[in-house]
Design a protein around this motif. Structure first.
Motif, short mmCIF file in Angstrom:
data_model
loop_
_atom_site.label_atom_id
_atom_site.label_comp_id
_atom_site.label_asym_id
_atom_site.label_seq_id
_atom_site.Cartn_x
_atom_site.Cartn_y
_atom_site.Cartn_z
N TYR A 67 -3.41 -26.90 37.30
CA TYR A 67 -4.87 -26.81 37.39
C TYR A 67 -5.32 -26.64 38.84
O TYR A 67 -6.18 -25.81 39.15
CB TYR A 67 -5.52 -28.08 36.82
CG TYR A 67 -5.49 -28.21 35.32
CD1 TYR A 67 -5.92 -27.18 34.49
CD2 TYR A 67 -5.06 -29.39 34.72
CE1 TYR A 67 -5.92 -27.31 33.11
CE2 TYR A 67 -5.05 -29.54 33.34
CZ TYR A 67 -5.48 -28.49 32.54
OH TYR A 67 -5.47 -28.63 31.18
N GLY A 109 -4.80 -23.24 40.28
CA GLY A 109 -5.45 -22.12 39.61
C GLY A 109 -4.50 -21.35 38.72
O GLY A 109 -4.69 -20.16 38.47
N THR A 132 -3.40 -22.43 35.38
CA THR A 132 -3.45 -23.35 34.26
C THR A 132 -2.34 -23.11 33.25
O THR A 132 -1.94 -21.97 32.99
CB THR A 132 -4.81 -23.27 33.55
OG1 THR A 132 -4.81 -24.19 32.45
CG2 THR A 132 -5.09 -21.87 33.03
N ASP A 187 -9.70 -24.24 32.76
CA ASP A 187 -9.58 -24.39 34.21
C ASP A 187 -10.28 -25.67 34.65
O ASP A 187 -11.21 -26.14 33.99
CB ASP A 187 -10.21 -23.20 34.94
CG ASP A 187 -9.36 -21.95 34.87
OD1 ASP A 187 -8.14 -22.07 35.09
OD2 ASP A 187 -9.91 -20.88 34.56
N ILE A 200 -12.80 -27.11 37.08
CA ILE A 200 -13.90 -26.64 37.93
C ILE A 200 -14.82 -27.82 38.20
O ILE A 200 -15.46 -28.32 37.27
CB ILE A 200 -14.69 -25.50 37.24
CG1 ILE A 200 -13.74 -24.36 36.90
CG2 ILE A 200 -15.82 -25.03 38.13
CD1 ILE A 200 -14.37 -23.29 36.04
N LYS A 224 -9.90 -25.73 40.60
CA LYS A 224 -9.09 -24.52 40.50
C LYS A 224 -8.89 -23.90 41.88
O LYS A 224 -9.84 -23.60 42.59
CB LYS A 224 -9.79 -23.54 39.58
CG LYS A 224 -9.05 -22.23 39.39
CD LYS A 224 -9.80 -21.30 38.45
CE LYS A 224 -9.06 -19.97 38.26
NZ LYS A 224 -9.80 -19.07 37.35
#
Length: 330
Positions: A141, A144, A146, A152, A154, A157
């Motif tokens: 995660y 970036g 995943t 993702d 956020i 990421k």
């Protein structure tokens, strides 16, 4: 160049104090550490412990970050079995967005609590068995990349918040080596496996995108004062507090009752926990810390300043830094 020094802060709540005063003390401690060139301050996740205020680790980091400027801040650690990897990626991704380049994420496998508290956290004993897979999911995660299609973190990421594996046994050493991550050993309270775990980690380490060579952080306790007698007096208070916390069953005990606990067998357990403890005036601190660094084969030391009062802990922070600066200058 002195060995990097860091601080492990449990945000202790002293007898007669409150969580609010404990958190204010953590801010003051981080500010003093920043002033004296410490590398980082980490906060440990514990639950259902009347004298520890660091349960909401990411919230505490956010607060301390707002009152400091340069020192690194992080978890030492987040007990990952208590959380989903996505939640922790979001929390520490948020912290990294707030304080770029200052955030660490240490990960532990222990629940940091008892069985009833595990239930209250909606965790099961089997949660720890997924720890290696959860570390990889969390790492993905933050990179970036995943592992869960369409999901993702956020924020988080691409933040690549650096991960550290915490441990007090061969399990953590083996995992950190296999994943190519830094390894922090909890020798400040669980000293038994320090040397074999560090040896195994260094021997088996595989370079990774985060780290190209082994990096060991070893924990120790420090009780520094202007005189040896003052430091020894503080050590006695620390032993009492540990005995009450470990064996007092949540009771508010007097000093005399704490001494009785120590005499009845708690003392042996407490003293084992405090095996790696530097106690004394600055010269004694420097000798003890340097000796421990060699014993632990450590690249960095993370120190729990154990004095019972805020003022004494702050003084210990200052004295240790000045003592080690003197070693460097010498």
């Amino acid at each position: 160049m002195r060995i990097p020094l860091s601080i492990l802060d449990l945000a202790p709540i002293a007898r007669g104090e409150t969580a609010a005063s404990s958190i204010a003390a953590s801010v003051a401690l981080a500010q003093r550490a920043e002033e004296h060139g410490y590398e980082r301050v980490w906060y440990a996740e514990h639950h259902n412990m009347a004298r520890i205020a660091s349960s909401a680790t990411s919230v505490l980091i956010a607060h301390v970050g707002a009152h400091t400027s340069t020192i690194r801040l992080g978890a030492g650690g987040v007990m990952l079995p208590n959380h989903s990897p996505l939640t922790i990626a979001e929390q520490f991704g948020t912290l990294e967005a707030m304080y770029p380049g200052r955030v660490d994420l240490g990960l532990g496998r222990a629940p940091g609590s008892d069985q009833n508290t595990m239930y209250a956290l909606r965790r099961t004993p089997e949660s720890a068995e997924r720890f290696p897979q959860d570390v990889l999911e969390l790492q993905a995660y933050l990179a970036g990349e995943t592992r869960v299609p369409g999901v993702d973190a956020i924020p988080g990421k691409g933040s690549r918040v650096p991960l550290y594996i915490l441990g007090s046994s061969m399990f953590g050493a083996t995992l950190a080596a296999a994943l190519g991550l830094p390894y922090a050993f909890a020798s400040h309270f669980a000293p038994q496996m320090l040397q074999p775990a560090v040896e195994a980690y260094r021997r088996d380490f595989k370079p990774s995108a985060q780290l190209d060579r082994p990096y060991v952080i070893a924990g120790m306790n420090v009780i520094g004062a202007d005189t040896e007698d003052a430091a020894r007096e503080q050590l006695h208070a620390v032993r009492r507090n540990l005995a009450i916390g470990l064996f007092g069953r949540g009771q508010s005990l007097t000093d005399e009752q704490a001494d009785q606990l120590l005499a009845q067998g708690a003392g042996l357990h407490v003293d084992t926990m405090l095996t790696h403890t530097a106690v004394g005036a600055p010269g004694q601190l420097a000798d003890a810390v340097e000796g421990f660094r060699k014993l632990a084969d450590a690249d960095e030391l993370i120190v729990a300043h154990q004095s019972s009062s805020v003022e004494a802990r702050l003084r210990s922070v200052t004295l240790l830094a000045e003592a080690m600066d003197g070693v460097r200058a010498g």
